[in-house]
Design a protein around this motif. Structure first.
Motif, PDB file in Angstrom:
ATOM      1  N   LEU A 128      55.142   3.401  64.269  1.00 60.54           N
ATOM      2  CA  LEU A 128      54.604   4.319  63.269  1.00 60.54           C
ATOM      3  C   LEU A 128      53.474   3.695  62.471  1.00 60.54           C
ATOM      4  O   LEU A 128      52.787   4.391  61.727  1.00 60.54           O
ATOM      5  CB  LEU A 128      55.719   4.769  62.315  1.00 60.54           C
ATOM      6  N   MET A 129      53.284   2.394  62.621  1.00 59.16           N
ATOM      7  CA  MET A 129      52.221   1.662  61.937  1.00 59.16           C
ATOM      8  C   MET A 129      51.609   0.703  62.943  1.00 59.16           C
ATOM      9  O   MET A 129      52.330   0.080  63.734  1.00 59.16           O
ATOM     10  CB  MET A 129      52.792   0.902  60.729  1.00 59.16           C
ATOM     11  N   THR A 130      50.300   0.586  62.938  1.00 57.89           N
ATOM     12  CA  THR A 130      49.637  -0.327  63.868  1.00 57.89           C
ATOM     13  C   THR A 130      49.691  -1.755  63.336  1.00 57.89           C
ATOM     14  O   THR A 130      49.859  -1.975  62.125  1.00 57.89           O
ATOM     15  CB  THR A 130      48.173   0.068  64.067  1.00 57.89           C
ATOM     16  N   PRO A 131      49.546  -2.753  64.209  1.00 57.51           N
ATOM     17  CA  PRO A 131      49.484  -4.137  63.722  1.00 57.51           C
ATOM     18  C   PRO A 131      48.366  -4.344  62.710  1.00 57.51           C
ATOM     19  O   PRO A 131      48.530  -5.111  61.753  1.00 57.51           O
ATOM     20  CB  PRO A 131      49.240  -4.946  65.003  1.00 57.51           C
ATOM     21  N   GLU A 132      47.236  -3.673  62.916  1.00 54.52           N
ATOM     22  CA  GLU A 132      46.125  -3.805  61.968  1.00 54.52           C
ATOM     23  C   GLU A 132      46.512  -3.281  60.592  1.00 54.52           C
ATOM     24  O   GLU A 132      46.198  -3.906  59.562  1.00 54.52           O
ATOM     25  CB  GLU A 132      44.896  -3.068  62.502  1.00 54.52           C
ATOM     26  N   GLU A 133      47.210  -2.155  60.543  1.00 53.72           N
ATOM     27  CA  GLU A 133      47.657  -1.597  59.269  1.00 53.72           C
ATOM     28  C   GLU A 133      48.719  -2.487  58.628  1.00 53.72           C
ATOM     29  O   GLU A 133      48.736  -2.674  57.403  1.00 53.72           O
ATOM     30  CB  GLU A 133      48.207  -0.182  59.486  1.00 53.72           C
ATOM     31  N   PHE A 134      49.582  -3.038  59.443  1.00 51.72           N
ATOM     32  CA  PHE A 134      50.634  -3.924  58.954  1.00 51.72           C
ATOM     33  C   PHE A 134      50.030  -5.158  58.285  1.00 51.72           C
ATOM     34  O   PHE A 134      50.423  -5.543  57.172  1.00 51.72           O
ATOM     35  CB  PHE A 134      51.522  -4.328  60.135  1.00 51.72           C
ATOM     36  N   LEU A 135      49.052  -5.773  58.938  1.00 52.27           N
ATOM     37  CA  LEU A 135      48.435  -6.982  58.394  1.00 52.27           C
ATOM     38  C   LEU A 135      47.525  -6.667  57.210  1.00 52.27           C
ATOM     39  O   LEU A 135      47.402  -7.477  56.285  1.00 52.27           O
ATOM     40  CB  LEU A 135      47.655  -7.709  59.488  1.00 52.27           C
ATOM     41  N   ALA A 136      46.916  -5.495  57.218  1.00 53.25           N
ATOM     42  CA  ALA A 136      46.077  -5.102  56.075  1.00 53.25           C
ATOM     43  C   ALA A 136      46.926  -4.957  54.816  1.00 53.25           C
ATOM     44  O   ALA A 136      46.497  -5.323  53.709  1.00 53.25           O
ATOM     45  CB  ALA A 136      45.345  -3.801  56.379  1.00 53.25           C
ATOM     46  N   ASP A 137      48.142  -4.428  54.969  1.00 53.41           N
ATOM     47  CA  ASP A 137      49.029  -4.311  53.821  1.00 53.41           C
ATOM     48  C   ASP A 137      49.436  -5.692  53.307  1.00 53.41           C
ATOM     49  O   ASP A 137      49.458  -5.929  52.091  1.00 53.41           O
ATOM     50  CB  ASP A 137      50.278  -3.514  54.205  1.00 53.41           C
ATOM     51  N   LEU A 138      49.747  -6.611  54.199  1.00 56.00           N
ATOM     52  CA  LEU A 138      50.101  -7.967  53.779  1.00 56.00           C
ATOM     53  C   LEU A 138      48.925  -8.628  53.072  1.00 56.00           C
ATOM     54  O   LEU A 138      49.106  -9.299  52.038  1.00 56.00           O
ATOM     55  CB  LEU A 138      50.530  -8.798  54.990  1.00 56.00           C
TER      56      LEU A 138
ATOM     57  N   TRP B  99      49.761  17.316  47.735  1.00 53.67           N
ATOM     58  CA  TRP B  99      48.614  17.243  48.639  1.00 53.67           C
ATOM     59  C   TRP B  99      48.325  15.801  49.067  1.00 53.67           C
ATOM     60  O   TRP B  99      47.204  15.473  49.439  1.00 53.67           O
ATOM     61  CB  TRP B  99      47.380  17.853  47.982  1.00 53.67           C
ATOM     62  N   ARG B 100      49.357  14.937  49.051  1.00 49.61           N
ATOM     63  CA  ARG B 100      49.180  13.538  49.434  1.00 49.61           C
ATOM     64  C   ARG B 100      50.071  13.185  50.632  1.00 49.61           C
ATOM     65  O   ARG B 100      50.805  12.218  50.606  1.00 49.61           O
ATOM     66  CB  ARG B 100      49.503  12.631  48.236  1.00 49.61           C
ATOM     67  N   PHE B 101      49.955  14.013  51.659  1.00 53.13           N
ATOM     68  CA  PHE B 101      50.684  13.746  52.895  1.00 53.13           C
ATOM     69  C   PHE B 101      49.752  13.663  54.106  1.00 53.13           C
ATOM     70  O   PHE B 101      50.050  12.951  55.064  1.00 53.13           O
ATOM     71  CB  PHE B 101      51.718  14.848  53.163  1.00 53.13           C
ATOM     72  N   ALA B 102      48.662  14.402  54.108  1.00 50.11           N
ATOM     73  CA  ALA B 102      47.878  14.614  55.328  1.00 50.11           C
ATOM     74  C   ALA B 102      47.031  13.409  55.717  1.00 50.11           C
ATOM     75  O   ALA B 102      46.943  13.071  56.909  1.00 50.11           O
ATOM     76  CB  ALA B 102      47.003  15.856  55.182  1.00 50.11           C
ATOM     77  N   GLU B 103      46.365  12.765  54.754  1.00 46.59           N
ATOM     78  CA  GLU B 103      45.519  11.621  55.089  1.00 46.59           C
ATOM     79  C   GLU B 103      46.387  10.472  55.606  1.00 46.59           C
ATOM     80  O   GLU B 103      47.531  10.291  55.197  1.00 46.59           O
ATOM     81  CB  GLU B 103      44.729  11.168  53.862  1.00 46.59           C
ATOM     82  N   ARG B 104      45.823   9.672  56.508  1.00 50.81           N
ATOM     83  CA  ARG B 104      46.586   8.608  57.150  1.00 50.81           C
ATOM     84  C   ARG B 104      47.204   7.654  56.123  1.00 50.81           C
ATOM     85  O   ARG B 104      48.397   7.324  56.210  1.00 50.81           O
ATOM     86  CB  ARG B 104      45.684   7.823  58.108  1.00 50.81           C
ATOM     87  N   ALA B 105      46.421   7.204  55.153  1.00 50.15           N
ATOM     88  CA  ALA B 105      46.941   6.266  54.159  1.00 50.15           C
ATOM     89  C   ALA B 105      48.074   6.895  53.355  1.00 50.15           C
ATOM     90  O   ALA B 105      49.079   6.234  53.051  1.00 50.15           O
ATOM     91  CB  ALA B 105      45.815   5.802  53.230  1.00 50.15           C
ATOM     92  N   ASP B 106      47.940   8.164  53.015  1.00 51.35           N
ATOM     93  CA  ASP B 106      48.987   8.843  52.256  1.00 51.35           C
ATOM     94  C   ASP B 106      50.253   9.004  53.080  1.00 51.35           C
ATOM     95  O   ASP B 106      51.374   8.813  52.582  1.00 51.35           O
ATOM     96  CB  ASP B 106      48.491  10.216  51.794  1.00 51.35           C
ATOM     97  N   TYR B 107      50.080   9.360  54.342  1.00 52.46           N
ATOM     98  CA  TYR B 107      51.255   9.565  55.181  1.00 52.46           C
ATOM     99  C   TYR B 107      51.977   8.245  55.454  1.00 52.46           C
ATOM    100  O   TYR B 107      53.208   8.182  55.464  1.00 52.46           O
ATOM    101  CB  TYR B 107      50.867  10.243  56.495  1.00 52.46           C
ATOM    102  N   LEU B 108      51.194   7.168  55.649  1.00 47.71           N
ATOM    103  CA  LEU B 108      51.814   5.860  55.813  1.00 47.71           C
ATOM    104  C   LEU B 108      52.598   5.468  54.573  1.00 47.71           C
ATOM    105  O   LEU B 108      53.663   4.855  54.662  1.00 47.71           O
ATOM    106  CB  LEU B 108      50.746   4.797  56.096  1.00 47.71           C
ATOM    107  N   SER B 109      52.082   5.820  53.412  1.00 48.04           N
ATOM    108  CA  SER B 109      52.782   5.547  52.163  1.00 48.04           C
ATOM    109  C   SER B 109      54.115   6.286  52.123  1.00 48.04           C
ATOM    110  O   SER B 109      55.141   5.735  51.698  1.00 48.04           O
ATOM    111  CB  SER B 109      51.918   5.943  50.964  1.00 48.04           C
ATOM    112  N   PHE B 110      54.116   7.531  52.572  1.00 52.32           N
ATOM    113  CA  PHE B 110      55.373   8.291  52.645  1.00 52.32           C
ATOM    114  C   PHE B 110      56.354   7.625  53.594  1.00 52.32           C
ATOM    115  O   PHE B 110      57.537   7.435  53.265  1.00 52.32           O
ATOM    116  CB  PHE B 110      55.101   9.724  53.088  1.00 52.32           C
ATOM    117  N   LEU B 111      55.882   7.247  54.780  1.00 46.07           N
ATOM    118  CA  LEU B 111      56.774   6.625  55.755  1.00 46.07           C
ATOM    119  C   LEU B 111      57.311   5.291  55.244  1.00 46.07           C
ATOM    120  O   LEU B 111      58.490   4.960  55.462  1.00 46.07           O
ATOM    121  CB  LEU B 111      56.044   6.422  57.080  1.00 46.07           C
ATOM    122  N   ALA B 112      56.465   4.520  54.566  1.00 47.35           N
ATOM    123  CA  ALA B 112      56.917   3.237  54.017  1.00 47.35           C
ATOM    124  C   ALA B 112      57.995   3.458  52.969  1.00 47.35           C
ATOM    125  O   ALA B 112      58.968   2.698  52.887  1.00 47.35           O
ATOM    126  CB  ALA B 112      55.734   2.474  53.429  1.00 47.35           C
TER     127      ALA B 112
END
Length: 591
Positions: free
Chosen positions: A334-344, A267-280
């Motif tokens: 598949l990832m926004t610049p904001e999400e990319f920089l937030a991870d860094l 059940w950890r695919f649907a939320e945006r953060a979870d799905y980004l984790s899968f894609l990463a």
């Protein structure tokens, strides 16, 4: 005799000779409900004398000795006439058979498979995941022999693997090295096949979950397109297999030659953060198809399955892969610049809050990966070659970009793929040689400061090169410099030189009160609602079952994770460096 008949006889002779020189495996999964497989291994012409069979003591992608042989039972050996051969177990994962006459040898044994989270072997009534390192033995003198694997499975099951397919449940590999890096997934799945640039891809999903399979396929298409472009569309594979386990109690992923297995809570695919984790994760494992599976540090070539395989370069093989994964997602849209920089920003914050960064280099962390402890000791005295390797790769990228216009770490990876592919390898000296060729100057001083010595980063300067800066939250929170169990006062970590460290607290202490008021688990900040920074409070705690008190001086820190934001004065040169670094244009509005 006609030419056609001669050719038929010739190919019959060739195929018979090949079969005779091939190791044959048969895995019987006809009764999977009790997690058991019956394995038969048939070796071709074996000469009299001691024959040693072994199961690996570790699996690729996990740098840790594992008790693989613990799942093996009912071992037996017979000759070509079915006569029993004497055998004994001589090491933790090695069996020695006494061959009496030249000819075929058959080995039979039972495998118990419940190690889903280890991604080595798992069998149940709906599927089997079989990494050869946990299932299939090899002849120590015949590791380079070609082989075939056949499975007997329940009705309705489908079998997939990165190996060459010979039939619905039958595969072939040129040697054991390919077999051990090509896991088999068989069972009841959702299956999706697609093509990108003439290459075949397959997504196989085992388990129910809140995933959107069609969206996963669309996004994986975008990902593999970017991945191919990163290496100028030079590929080490024609077919690539994504295996996804949507499950419970297991998470993680492992790279293989032309496949990966990714495990996530169902059940950890649907939320945006979870799905980004899968894609990463998918991006990370796809990158490994080049970085590690196509070019690899010398200490890992060839894999030695019975022992630790040491290298000081896991920071580049693993951490360097982590460094690229989000860039591929960003470039694929598949990832926004904001999400990319937030991870860094999150990674930089973790780096700053890990005292071990001052004690261990990424080269040392790589070499010691096989014995890394983690926990409190890991926090204070060591680093992760994954997370610190990410930042070392970030610094290396800027070293390259600052030395040669228009070139970054991508050129280094392309160089290694083109000039040092398997069965070759690279060591630290070769990697520095490649750097010298790339940037035109000696990298040894930079290397000693960033790789062989503890990584000391000038974060402001590195960020400024791409027109960025760290912005810390204005709101403050209490920083005791310790971590407790959830809803408990039992201490599990004490950060070096933090307030709790200076007060003399240690792991295992159990906090019970602050200034005489009961410790409230995760609600402890409410006890300090009226306190001020610099104030001293008295902590009551149990140590070795005795009550004691220690004074602690309160400190505060910014609450939450910093943000990475553009410099107001970002120049055109900085914006161009951002584009070279990230692979996308400057994403911020004109300042």
């Amino acid at each position: 005799m006609k030419l056609r008949e001669l050719l038929a006889i010739f190919w019959l002779f060739v195929s018979t000779s090949v079969a005779a020189a091939t190791t044959q495996y048969h895995i019987d999964l006809s009764e999977p409900g009790h997690h058991i497989a019956q394995v038969e291994m048939v070796l071709p012409q074996i000469e009299p004398g001691p024959l040693q069979l072994a199961l690996p003591n570790w699996r690729t992608g996990r740098y840790q000795i594992l008790p693989m042989a613990d799942g093996i039972r009912a071992f037996e050996a017979v000759d070509s006439q079915g006569r029993p051969l004497a055998w004994q177990k001589v090491r933790r994962a090695t069996w020695q058979v006494q061959v009496t006459e030249p000819g075929e040898v058959r080995l039979r044994y039972q495998v118990h498979a419940t190690e889903l989270g280890d991604r080595s072997r798992h069998i149940d009534d709906s599927h089997a995941y079989l990494d050869a390192s946990g299932v299939l033995m090899y002849d120590l003198d015949g590791i380079d022999r070609p082989l075939e694997v056949a499975l007997t499975v329940p009705k309705g099951w489908r079998s997939v693997s990165g190996m060459r397919r010979l039939g619905p449940h039958r595969f072939a590999a040129k040697d054991y090295h390919v077999l051990v890096d090509s896991p088999i997934e068989t069972g009841i799945h959702q299956d999706f096949q697609f093509q990108v640039r003439g290459r075949d891809y397959e997504l196989v999903i085992w388990g129910e979950g809140n995933y959107d399979a069609e969206q996963m396929v669309a996004d994986l298409k975008a990902l593999v397109e970017v991945g191919g472009a990163y290496y100028d569309h030079q590929y080490p594979y024609d077919y690539y297999l994504f295996i996804v386990h949507a499950t419970d109690g297991a998470r993680g992923a492992t790279e293989h030659l032309n496949s990966t297995v990714i495990q996530r809570p169902r059940w950890r695919f649907a939320e945006r953060a979870d799905y980004l984790s899968f894609l990463a994760t998918a991006a990370h494992e796809l990158i490994h198809t080049w970085n590690v599976k196509a070019y690899r540090p010398a200490g890992l070539v060839p894999y030695r399955y019975q022992q630790d395989n040491y290298t000081p370069l896991l920071w580049f093989a693993e951490g360097g892969t982590s460094y690229l994964q989000n860039r591929w997602l960003l470039q694929a849209g598949l990832m926004t610049p904001e999400e990319f920089l937030a991870d860094l920003a999150k990674r930089l914050n973790s780096h700053l809050n890990r005292p071990g960064r001052d004690w261990q280099s990424v080269a040392q962390a790589s070499f010691d990966g096989w014995i890394a402890r983690g926990g409190d000791y890991g926090l204070n005295h060591s680093v992760s070659f994954y997370s610190e390797g990410y930042l070392a790769s970030w610094a290396l990228d800027h070293f390259i970009m600052g030395s040669r216009d228009g070139v970054g770490i991508q050129a280094l990876h392309q160089s290694l793929y083109q000039q040092d592919p398997l069965p070759g390898s690279y060591d630290s000296a070769r990697l520095q040689q490649r750097l010298t060729e790339l940037v035109g100057r000696d990298p040894s001083v930079w290397w000693s400061q960033h790789i062989d010595g503890p990584l000391q980063l000038d974060l402001a300067a590195l960020l400024a090169q791409t027109g960025l800066q760290l912005q810390w939250p204005e709101e403050q929170e209490w920083d005791l410099g310790l971590t407790t169990e959830k809803d408990s006062g039992k201490i599990v970590q004490v950060r070096r030189d933090g307030p709790a460290w200076q007060a003399g607290l240690t792991v295992g202490d159990e906090l019970v009160a602050v200034d005489g008021r009961r410790w409230l688990g995760s609600d402890w900040p409410s006890l300090l609602a009226q306190a001020e920074a610099g104030q001293q409070v008295m902590l009551s705690l149990f140590r070795r079952q005795r009550l004691m008190e220690l004074p602690l001086t309160l400190q505060q820190r910014p609450k939450g994770t910093p943000k990475i934001v553009p410099l107001e004065s970002a120049t055109e040169a900085q914006r161009q460096r951002f584009a070279l670094w990230s692979g996308v244009a400057w994403p911020f509005e004109q300042l």
